[in-house]
Enzyme design. Structure first.
Site, PDB file in Angstrom:
ATOM      1  N   CYS A 140      49.863  42.780  56.664  1.00 37.98           N
ATOM      2  CA  CYS A 140      48.425  42.844  56.373  1.00 37.98           C
ATOM      3  C   CYS A 140      48.029  44.236  55.885  1.00 37.98           C
ATOM      4  O   CYS A 140      48.070  45.202  56.650  1.00 37.98           O
ATOM      5  CB  CYS A 140      47.652  42.464  57.632  1.00 37.98           C
ATOM      6  SG  CYS A 140      45.889  42.735  57.533  1.00 37.98           S
ATOM      7  N   CYS A 171      44.983  45.773  57.700  1.00 38.72           N
ATOM      8  CA  CYS A 171      45.385  46.204  59.056  1.00 38.72           C
ATOM      9  C   CYS A 171      45.946  47.619  59.013  1.00 38.72           C
ATOM     10  O   CYS A 171      45.620  48.452  59.867  1.00 38.72           O
ATOM     11  CB  CYS A 171      46.421  45.258  59.647  1.00 38.72           C
ATOM     12  SG  CYS A 171      45.843  43.567  59.851  1.00 38.72           S
TER      13      CYS A 171
END
Length: 188
Positions: free
Chosen positions: A105, A108
């Site tokens: 991600c 993230c």
């Protein structure tokens, strides 16, 4: 060519902040294998991590589940799994900010420094934990995490209503979010 690197060098070169959780390490300048012995547990745990650059090493240490950390805190944020969730989050005396992340991600990784900063700044008032999306499917299903990263605030073993937030967030927005939630849970 191998060089011995001390804690202060690791802090300065790799992390640019105090990082006393690890013993001196042996590494290669451009790439190689990092061997780390944790000093936080009674029985030292050793980790080995392959990397190509210092940037990849920093990313793997702070954002990845390639190092299994049971109760080891890296950069102020504790990475936990399903088996530890009830002990660390639901039975905590302090409020807990849970971040659901994945290694693949991008957002993230983008908010990771902000999360680490908040964890350090609010360490007396708040516990910050990361949960890997791919490794903990029961938690993902139970808390209906559909987007990453997802932040959920817990107090007294319950999710605080209106505390769920998905997507990337700036450090300033994150601090405002945490301040508002801490204020709301201290009032009730």
């Amino acid at each position: 060519m191998e060089t011995m690197v001390s804690n202060s060098t690791v802090s300065t070169v790799l992390f640019r902040r105090p990082f006393a959780a690890f013993a001196p390490v042996r590494t290669v300048a451009a790439g190689g294998t990092l061997r780390i012995a944790s000093l936080l547990s009674p029985s030292p745990k050793k980790f080995s991590l392959r990397f190509r650059s210092r940037r990849q090493l920093r990313s793997r240490l702070c954002c990845s589940s390639s190092i299994r950390r049971k109760s080891l805190t890296i950069c102020g944020v504790m990475e936990i799994d399903e088996s530890q969730f009830s002990d660390v989050v639901l039975n905590s005396d302090l409020p807990v900010l849970v971040e659901f992340v994945a290694t693949w991600c991008g957002p993230c990784r983008l908010i990771s420094p902000a999360i680490e900063s908040v964890a350090q700044e609010y360490k007396e008032k708040l516990i910050v934990v990361k949960i890997d999306h791919d490794v903990n499917p029961r938690l993902i299903e139970k808390y209906k995490v559909y987007g990453l990263p997802t932040l959920i605030f817990f107090k007294n073993g319950q999710e605080v209503p209106g505390s769920r937030r998905e997507g990337a967030i700036t450090k300033v927005q994150l601090k405002e979010y945490v301040d508002a939630l801490l204020e709301s849970v201290s009032v009730t």
